[in-house]
Design a protein around this motif. Sequence first.
Motif, PDB file in Angstrom:
ATOM      1  N   ILE A   6       0.573  -0.795   7.987  1.00 46.25           N
ATOM      2  CA  ILE A   6      -0.035  -1.962   7.338  1.00 46.25           C
ATOM      3  C   ILE A   6      -1.216  -1.531   6.480  1.00 46.25           C
ATOM      4  CG2 ILE A   6      -1.324  -4.094   7.745  1.00 46.25           C
ATOM      5  CD1 ILE A   6       0.400  -4.511  10.257  1.00 46.25           C
ATOM      6  N   VAL A   7      -2.063  -0.669   7.045  1.00 52.70           N
ATOM      7  CA  VAL A   7      -3.225  -0.176   6.311  1.00 52.70           C
ATOM      8  C   VAL A   7      -2.775   0.582   5.063  1.00 52.70           C
ATOM      9  CG1 VAL A   7      -5.183   1.408   6.365  1.00 52.70           C
ATOM     10  CG2 VAL A   7      -4.715  -0.068   8.332  1.00 52.70           C
ATOM     11  N   ALA A   8      -1.758   1.432   5.224  1.00 54.19           N
ATOM     12  CA  ALA A   8      -1.268   2.220   4.091  1.00 54.19           C
ATOM     13  C   ALA A   8      -0.654   1.326   3.021  1.00 54.19           C
ATOM     14  CB  ALA A   8      -0.245   3.244   4.579  1.00 54.19           C
ATOM     15  N   ALA A   9       0.156   0.361   3.457  1.00 54.58           N
ATOM     16  CA  ALA A   9       0.826  -0.526   2.503  1.00 54.58           C
ATOM     17  C   ALA A   9      -0.177  -1.337   1.689  1.00 54.58           C
ATOM     18  CB  ALA A   9       1.779  -1.453   3.252  1.00 54.58           C
ATOM     19  N   THR A  10      -1.253  -1.747   2.335  1.00 56.32           N
ATOM     20  CA  THR A  10      -2.294  -2.503   1.634  1.00 56.32           C
ATOM     21  C   THR A  10      -3.022  -1.635   0.628  1.00 56.32           C
ATOM     22  OG1 THR A  10      -2.636  -3.924   3.576  1.00 56.32           O
ATOM     23  CG2 THR A  10      -4.394  -3.862   1.935  1.00 56.32           C
ATOM     24  N   SER A  11      -3.278  -0.404   0.995  1.00 55.99           N
ATOM     25  CA  SER A  11      -4.098   0.485   0.173  1.00 55.99           C
ATOM     26  C   SER A  11      -3.370   1.046  -1.041  1.00 55.99           C
ATOM     27  CB  SER A  11      -4.615   1.646   1.029  1.00 55.99           C
ATOM     28  OG  SER A  11      -5.356   1.161   2.134  1.00 55.99           O
ATOM     29  N   VAL A  12      -2.041   1.143  -0.988  1.00 54.29           N
ATOM     30  CA  VAL A  12      -1.305   1.770  -2.096  1.00 54.29           C
ATOM     31  C   VAL A  12      -1.004   0.802  -3.236  1.00 54.29           C
ATOM     32  CG1 VAL A  12      -0.238   3.487  -0.580  1.00 54.29           C
ATOM     33  CG2 VAL A  12       0.978   1.352  -1.073  1.00 54.29           C
ATOM     34  N   THR A 173      -0.485   8.525   2.422  1.00 53.00           N
ATOM     35  CA  THR A 173      -1.591   7.655   2.829  1.00 53.00           C
ATOM     36  C   THR A 173      -1.496   7.329   4.316  1.00 53.00           C
ATOM     37  OG1 THR A 173      -1.657   6.691   0.611  1.00 53.00           O
ATOM     38  CG2 THR A 173      -2.777   5.479   2.373  1.00 53.00           C
ATOM     39  N   ALA A 174      -0.290   6.995   4.756  1.00 52.82           N
ATOM     40  CA  ALA A 174      -0.083   6.673   6.167  1.00 52.82           C
ATOM     41  C   ALA A 174      -0.409   7.865   7.061  1.00 52.82           C
ATOM     42  CB  ALA A 174       1.362   6.218   6.395  1.00 52.82           C
ATOM     43  N   ALA A 175      -0.040   9.054   6.622  1.00 54.32           N
ATOM     44  CA  ALA A 175      -0.329  10.259   7.408  1.00 54.32           C
ATOM     45  C   ALA A 175      -1.828  10.491   7.522  1.00 54.32           C
ATOM     46  CB  ALA A 175       0.354  11.473   6.765  1.00 54.32           C
ATOM     47  N   ALA A 176      -2.548  10.240   6.440  1.00 59.62           N
ATOM     48  CA  ALA A 176      -4.012  10.403   6.465  1.00 59.62           C
ATOM     49  C   ALA A 176      -4.652   9.389   7.403  1.00 59.62           C
ATOM     50  CB  ALA A 176      -4.574  10.246   5.046  1.00 59.62           C
ATOM     51  N   VAL A 177      -4.160   8.174   7.379  1.00 58.43           N
ATOM     52  CA  VAL A 177      -4.683   7.120   8.265  1.00 58.43           C
ATOM     53  C   VAL A 177      -4.393   7.465   9.721  1.00 58.43           C
ATOM     54  CG1 VAL A 177      -4.467   4.699   8.941  1.00 58.43           C
ATOM     55  CG2 VAL A 177      -4.507   5.315   6.511  1.00 58.43           C
ATOM     56  N   GLN A 178      -3.167   7.873   9.998  1.00 58.14           N
ATOM     57  CA  GLN A 178      -2.773   8.217  11.366  1.00 58.14           C
ATOM     58  C   GLN A 178      -3.622   9.352  11.912  1.00 58.14           C
ATOM     59  OE1 GLN A 178      -0.796   6.776  13.410  1.00 58.14           O
ATOM     60  NE2 GLN A 178       0.391   8.192  14.673  1.00 58.14           N
ATOM     61  N   GLU A 179      -3.793  10.387  11.111  1.00 53.57           N
ATOM     62  CA  GLU A 179      -4.582  11.536  11.565  1.00 53.57           C
ATOM     63  C   GLU A 179      -6.024  11.135  11.843  1.00 53.57           C
ATOM     64  OE1 GLU A 179      -5.871  16.020  10.050  1.00 53.57           O
ATOM     65  OE2 GLU A 179      -4.230  14.933   9.065  1.00 53.57           O
ATOM     66  N   ALA A 180      -6.591  10.313  10.965  1.00 49.87           N
ATOM     67  CA  ALA A 180      -7.979   9.885  11.149  1.00 49.87           C
ATOM     68  C   ALA A 180      -8.142   9.054  12.420  1.00 49.87           C
ATOM     69  CB  ALA A 180      -8.434   9.078   9.934  1.00 49.87           C
ATOM     70  N   MET A 181      -7.189   8.168  12.678  1.00 49.73           N
ATOM     71  CA  MET A 181      -7.266   7.314  13.866  1.00 49.73           C
ATOM     72  C   MET A 181      -7.102   8.124  15.153  1.00 49.73           C
ATOM     73  SD  MET A 181      -5.105   3.981  12.494  1.00 49.73           S
ATOM     74  CE  MET A 181      -5.179   3.124  14.084  1.00 49.73           C
ATOM     75  N   VAL A 182      -6.138   9.041  15.148  1.00 46.99           N
ATOM     76  CA  VAL A 182      -5.913   9.875  16.333  1.00 46.99           C
ATOM     77  C   VAL A 182      -7.134  10.748  16.610  1.00 46.99           C
ATOM     78  CG1 VAL A 182      -4.569  11.805  17.259  1.00 46.99           C
ATOM     79  CG2 VAL A 182      -3.399   9.884  16.165  1.00 46.99           C
TER      80      VAL A 182
END
Length: 233
Positions: A6-12, A173-182
């Motif tokens: 969701i975060v990635a989809a919004t940001s792109v 983008t999703a990979a960057a978000v996932q890594e940051a959250m983890v």
Amino acid sequence: MHEVQIVAATSVQPVLLACKALVGVVSQVMSQGVPPTRRQVSELQVQLTAICVEAAASLSRELNPELLAAIDSEIKRAQQDTSAALSYTQTERFPSLSSLQDRVEAELRVYAAEGIRILNAFTSQVAVNASAGGQITRAVAMARSSMNGRFSRWAEGKVGIGHSVQHRVFLATAAAVQEAMVNAYIIEATRGGAMEFVIDRPGKEGDGQVFRSSSIPFDILHPQSGARVVAAR
């Protein structure tokens, strides 16, 4: 759709708009009654590059507040799961998006370059058609028709093989978000005394797998997995 997606989809969204803008510019030039000159193509290349740079920067600006909120959520979850009582400063917990921005800009530049190649091929085809003695308007129409397949594929975001540029940007983008959250969860939970972590992914590959912060299994914790990290009790 999972939170990361969701975060990635919004940001792109800026990237999606940029791709449409790139296609619009090239389409407009090909729709004119005469082919572009070399100077015009060079000027268009500068224009397309500017669109790419701005879109990548816009993605970072869009992602900043969304990512910060997602990281805050993971920090609070880690604090609830452990005895952690410390919070990062914004600088500590906020990851740099410069590498992602560079990746997005590079993807868009490759996409824009294909648009320029299409224009150059279109111009060359017009010259070939005109050399056969036909009228310039007919030569242009024939060239546009001959380029239709390649242009349509490009307009859909395809350059080479694999995913469209839009989807590649989404995945990055999703990979960057996932890594940051983890990472945010693991670092905060470690401050609270956690030594090991468990993958929470009921009924799917990797569920229950234990690991340490030195070897985070991002091959399982990918953005499409829906998996999350939990501090081992």
